[in-house]
Design a protein around this motif. Structure first.
Motif, PDB file in Angstrom:
ATOM      1  N   LYS A 118       0.770  -0.827  -0.185  1.00 57.67           N
ATOM      2  CA  LYS A 118      -0.405   0.419  -0.038  1.00 57.67           C
ATOM      3  C   LYS A 118       0.727   1.209   0.304  1.00 57.67           C
ATOM      4  O   LYS A 118       2.529   1.703   0.647  1.00 57.67           O
ATOM      5  N   PRO A 119       0.667   2.335  -0.593  1.00 60.83           N
ATOM      6  CA  PRO A 119       1.389   3.101  -0.852  1.00 60.83           C
ATOM      7  C   PRO A 119       1.162   3.976   0.626  1.00 60.83           C
ATOM      8  O   PRO A 119       0.355   5.428   0.273  1.00 60.83           O
ATOM      9  N   THR A 120       1.346   4.130   1.019  1.00 60.48           N
ATOM     10  CA  THR A 120       1.223   4.938   2.631  1.00 60.48           C
ATOM     11  C   THR A 120       3.274   4.541   2.952  1.00 60.48           C
ATOM     12  O   THR A 120       3.778   3.149   3.193  1.00 60.48           O
ATOM     13  N   ALA A 121       2.846   5.595   4.562  1.00 56.14           N
ATOM     14  CA  ALA A 121       4.485   5.022   5.704  1.00 56.14           C
ATOM     15  C   ALA A 121       3.582   3.838   6.460  1.00 56.14           C
ATOM     16  O   ALA A 121       5.328   3.014   6.231  1.00 56.14           O
ATOM     17  N   ASP A 122       2.387   4.010   6.572  1.00 56.01           N
ATOM     18  CA  ASP A 122       2.180   2.638   7.471  1.00 56.01           C
ATOM     19  C   ASP A 122       2.759   1.039   6.246  1.00 56.01           C
ATOM     20  O   ASP A 122       2.478  -0.086   6.810  1.00 56.01           O
ATOM     21  N   GLN A 147      14.077   2.559  11.770  1.00 59.10           N
ATOM     22  CA  GLN A 147      14.611   3.761  10.715  1.00 59.10           C
ATOM     23  C   GLN A 147      14.356   4.815   9.692  1.00 59.10           C
ATOM     24  O   GLN A 147      14.105   5.804   9.365  1.00 59.10           O
ATOM     25  N   VAL A 148      13.070   3.966   9.042  1.00 57.34           N
ATOM     26  CA  VAL A 148      12.969   4.076   8.184  1.00 57.34           C
ATOM     27  C   VAL A 148      11.221   5.144   8.527  1.00 57.34           C
ATOM     28  O   VAL A 148      10.794   6.161   7.781  1.00 57.34           O
ATOM     29  N   LEU A 149      10.586   4.994   9.109  1.00 52.35           N
ATOM     30  CA  LEU A 149       9.857   5.881   9.924  1.00 52.35           C
ATOM     31  C   LEU A 149      10.249   7.170  10.727  1.00 52.35           C
ATOM     32  O   LEU A 149       9.846   7.879  10.794  1.00 52.35           O
ATOM     33  N   ALA A 150      11.515   7.007  11.139  1.00 49.43           N
ATOM     34  CA  ALA A 150      12.446   8.109  11.555  1.00 49.43           C
ATOM     35  C   ALA A 150      12.629   8.502  10.595  1.00 49.43           C
ATOM     36  O   ALA A 150      12.455  10.041  10.863  1.00 49.43           O
ATOM     37  N   ASP A 151      12.930   8.766   9.531  1.00 48.82           N
ATOM     38  CA  ASP A 151      12.947   9.038   8.413  1.00 48.82           C
ATOM     39  C   ASP A 151      11.574  10.073   7.680  1.00 48.82           C
ATOM     40  O   ASP A 151      12.174  11.002   7.820  1.00 48.82           O
ATOM     41  N   MET A 152      10.937   8.964   8.215  1.00 48.97           N
ATOM     42  CA  MET A 152       9.429   9.852   7.754  1.00 48.97           C
ATOM     43  C   MET A 152       9.262  10.787   8.565  1.00 48.97           C
ATOM     44  O   MET A 152       8.739  11.722   8.351  1.00 48.97           O
ATOM     45  N   ALA A 153       9.135  10.705   9.720  1.00 51.64           N
ATOM     46  CA  ALA A 153       9.185  11.943  10.966  1.00 51.64           C
ATOM     47  C   ALA A 153      10.153  13.177  10.062  1.00 51.64           C
ATOM     48  O   ALA A 153       9.437  14.294  10.487  1.00 51.64           O
ATOM     49  N   GLU A 154      10.891  12.955   9.929  1.00 50.22           N
ATOM     50  CA  GLU A 154      11.908  13.870  10.004  1.00 50.22           C
ATOM     51  C   GLU A 154      11.575  14.770   8.772  1.00 50.22           C
ATOM     52  O   GLU A 154      11.503  16.004   8.626  1.00 50.22           O
ATOM     53  N   MET A 264      10.345   6.681  -6.507  1.00 51.93           N
ATOM     54  CA  MET A 264       9.296   7.768  -6.028  1.00 51.93           C
ATOM     55  C   MET A 264       8.158   6.814  -5.766  1.00 51.93           C
ATOM     56  O   MET A 264       7.276   7.509  -5.065  1.00 51.93           O
ATOM     57  N   LEU A 265       7.590   6.213  -6.416  1.00 48.06           N
ATOM     58  CA  LEU A 265       6.622   5.511  -6.487  1.00 48.06           C
ATOM     59  C   LEU A 265       6.397   3.568  -6.161  1.00 48.06           C
ATOM     60  O   LEU A 265       5.082   3.277  -6.037  1.00 48.06           O
ATOM     61  N   GLY A 266       7.506   4.236  -5.687  1.00 56.34           N
ATOM     62  CA  GLY A 266       7.502   1.304  -5.074  1.00 56.34           C
ATOM     63  C   GLY A 266       7.233   2.169  -3.922  1.00 56.34           C
ATOM     64  O   GLY A 266       6.309   0.889  -3.534  1.00 56.34           O
ATOM     65  N   PHE A 267       7.378   2.833  -2.779  1.00 54.77           N
ATOM     66  CA  PHE A 267       6.929   3.196  -1.584  1.00 54.77           C
ATOM     67  C   PHE A 267       7.968   1.682  -0.462  1.00 54.77           C
ATOM     68  O   PHE A 267       7.139   0.947  -0.340  1.00 54.77           O
ATOM     69  N   GLY A 268       9.516   1.796  -1.031  1.00 55.48           N
ATOM     70  CA  GLY A 268       9.797   0.822  -0.219  1.00 55.48           C
ATOM     71  C   GLY A 268      10.339   1.199   0.560  1.00 55.48           C
ATOM     72  O   GLY A 268       9.939   2.613   1.213  1.00 55.48           O
ATOM     73  N   PRO A 269      12.168   1.618   1.145  1.00 57.95           N
ATOM     74  CA  PRO A 269      12.942   1.455   2.148  1.00 57.95           C
ATOM     75  C   PRO A 269      13.633   2.403   1.656  1.00 57.95           C
ATOM     76  O   PRO A 269      13.808   4.412   2.704  1.00 57.95           O
ATOM     77  N   ARG A 270      13.125   3.129   0.652  1.00 55.32           N
ATOM     78  CA  ARG A 270      13.491   4.836   0.000  1.00 55.32           C
ATOM     79  C   ARG A 270      12.609   5.810  -0.160  1.00 55.32           C
ATOM     80  O   ARG A 270      13.416   6.853  -0.437  1.00 55.32           O
ATOM     81  N   THR A 271      11.326   5.489   0.347  1.00 56.87           N
ATOM     82  CA  THR A 271      10.254   6.172   0.030  1.00 56.87           C
ATOM     83  C   THR A 271      10.846   7.963   0.719  1.00 56.87           C
ATOM     84  O   THR A 271      10.229   8.668   0.354  1.00 56.87           O
ATOM     85  N   ALA A 272      10.929   7.447   2.084  1.00 53.18           N
ATOM     86  CA  ALA A 272      11.427   8.895   2.513  1.00 53.18           C
ATOM     87  C   ALA A 272      12.471  10.242   2.406  1.00 53.18           C
ATOM     88  O   ALA A 272      11.867  10.604   2.106  1.00 53.18           O
ATOM     89  N   HIS A 273      13.322   9.068   1.627  1.00 52.50           N
ATOM     90  CA  HIS A 273      14.359  10.037   0.822  1.00 52.50           C
ATOM     91  C   HIS A 273      13.638  10.679  -0.094  1.00 52.50           C
ATOM     92  O   HIS A 273      13.489  11.527  -1.171  1.00 52.50           O
ATOM     93  N   ALA A 274      12.513   9.683  -1.038  1.00 53.95           N
ATOM     94  CA  ALA A 274      12.007  10.081  -2.164  1.00 53.95           C
ATOM     95  C   ALA A 274      10.828  11.089  -1.795  1.00 53.95           C
ATOM     96  O   ALA A 274      11.070  12.485  -2.197  1.00 53.95           O
ATOM     97  N   ALA A 275      10.403  10.989  -0.855  1.00 54.20           N
ATOM     98  CA  ALA A 275       9.666  12.443  -0.705  1.00 54.20           C
ATOM     99  C   ALA A 275      10.699  13.614  -0.346  1.00 54.20           C
ATOM    100  O   ALA A 275      10.017  14.939  -0.637  1.00 54.20           O
ATOM    101  N   GLY A 290      17.489  18.138   4.333  1.00 56.34           N
ATOM    102  CA  GLY A 290      17.568  16.363   4.250  1.00 56.34           C
ATOM    103  C   GLY A 290      17.977  15.219   5.150  1.00 56.34           C
ATOM    104  O   GLY A 290      17.905  15.697   5.860  1.00 56.34           O
ATOM    105  N   LEU A 291      18.124  14.681   4.262  1.00 56.99           N
ATOM    106  CA  LEU A 291      17.847  13.365   5.421  1.00 56.99           C
ATOM    107  C   LEU A 291      20.132  12.737   5.921  1.00 56.99           C
ATOM    108  O   LEU A 291      20.249  12.180   4.546  1.00 56.99           O
ATOM    109  N   PRO A 292      19.706  11.535   6.078  1.00 55.74           N
ATOM    110  CA  PRO A 292      20.565  10.933   6.541  1.00 55.74           C
ATOM    111  C   PRO A 292      20.745  10.254   5.249  1.00 55.74           C
ATOM    112  O   PRO A 292      19.497   9.093   4.598  1.00 55.74           O
ATOM    113  N   GLU A 293      22.366   9.737   5.322  1.00 52.94           N
ATOM    114  CA  GLU A 293      22.365   8.588   3.557  1.00 52.94           C
ATOM    115  C   GLU A 293      22.236   7.171   4.459  1.00 52.94           C
ATOM    116  O   GLU A 293      23.039   6.898   5.669  1.00 52.94           O
TER     117      GLU A 293
END
Length: 299
Positions: A118-122, A147-154, A264-275, A290-293
């Motif tokens: 599903k294309p959401t953070a959850d 870590q992914v959710l922490a990046d999304m929150a940031e 951008m559209l896959g909604f995998g682990p890199r989604t926060a960086h894509a957003a 920006g976000l940490p690598e």
């Protein structure tokens, strides 16, 4: 028990304990995984299990080394024979995979495990946890999800400063004479919202053929397109000349944002960086930190 008997018992027990401790690693090494769905494959790699992959589908393009694996076809037009010919011990398939008759055949083999998509953070979190459970990497999945959710929150924290949300349209071409636009309940709409834009076509769900009049009436300030779609239209100059684009604010300003589809559209682990990247493109005057690598953002 005398000392001699104790030592004999210990000598027999230690190898057994060592063998038991190695069984998960040996089992993992002998696994042969076919991964179907670009974000599923990306998640397998992010969990450190890329060496278990023996084949992937054509949407699996990241990390780059997976492109060298045998391919079993396109996500939505799979064939059971080709997948099973890879000799998998496990098949991980995105919920977007199909057709259903093929999934039923794979399920009958006892090897198929479906992964929610599903294309959401959850939805990203659920995907990570499902892949982790399938691979017996629950602890690793827990840490990756954290870590992914922490990046999304940031990303959300940094974008709290956004006041004006530009109208954004997703324009796509899959070989049809007319382009498609993405409405609500699509990955394109979801990433636009995460980047603090507003979908110019939120009045309908899914994808629809775009008429020039509808594009002009929607008046998007920016248009996002995949590199493949731009090529199929004939290049950026040809895109800007399309009647669907030329009469829009985005076309007049030349604001066509080229995106990588899986990123951008896959909604995998890199989604926060894509957003974060899309947000910077949509709000160029913002000073985003920006976000940490992360290890899983590297190709």
């Amino acid at each position: 028990m005398n000392r001699r008997d104790f030592l004999l018992t210990l000598a027999g027990t230690v190898p057994a304990l060592m063998l038991a401790s190695r069984r998960p690693a040996l089992a993992a090494k002998s696994e042969r995984i076919v991964s179907i769905g670009g974000a599923v494959t990306e998640t397998v790699a992010a969990l450190g299990a890329a060496d278990r992959l023996v084949a992937v589908d054509t949407t699996s393009r990241f990390p780059v080394p997976v492109q060298g694996l045998p391919q079993v076809g396109y996500l939505r037009t799979l064939a059971a024979e080709g997948i099973l010919s890879m000799g998998p011990t496990k098949i991980l398939a995105s919920a977007l995979a199909g057709p259903k008759v093929v999934l039923d055949q794979l399920a009958a083999s006892g090897l198929l495990q479906m992964i929610p998509d599903k294309p959401t953070a959850d939805g990203v979190e659920a995907k990570i946890r499902a892949v982790g459970e399938a691979l017996d990497l629950d602890a690793e999945a827990e840490e990756l999800a954290r870590q992914v959710l922490a990046d999304m929150a940031e990303v959300n924290r940094q974008l709290d400063q956004v006041q004006d949300r530009p109208k954004v349209a997703f324009l796509h071409n899959v070989g049809r004479a007319a382009p498609l636009t993405g409405g609500r309940e699509t990955p394109a709409s979801a990433i636009i919202e995460l980047a603090r834009g507003q979908n110019a076509f939120a009045d309908f769900a899914g994808y629809k053929t775009a008429a020039p009049e509808a594009m002009i009436a929607a008046a998007p300030d920016a248009i996002i397109m995949t590199g493949g779609a731009i090529e199929r239209f004939g290049g950026m100059e040809a895109v800007l000349a399309l009647p669907h684009v030329a009469g829009t604010p985005a076309g007049k300003a030349g604001r066509i944002i080229k995106i990588d589809r899986l990123y951008m559209l896959g909604f995998g682990p890199r989604t926060a960086h894509a957003a974060a990247d899309l947000a910077q493109a949509l709000h160029p005057k913002l000073d985003l930190a920006g976000l940490p690598e992360r290890a899983w953002t590297q190709s």
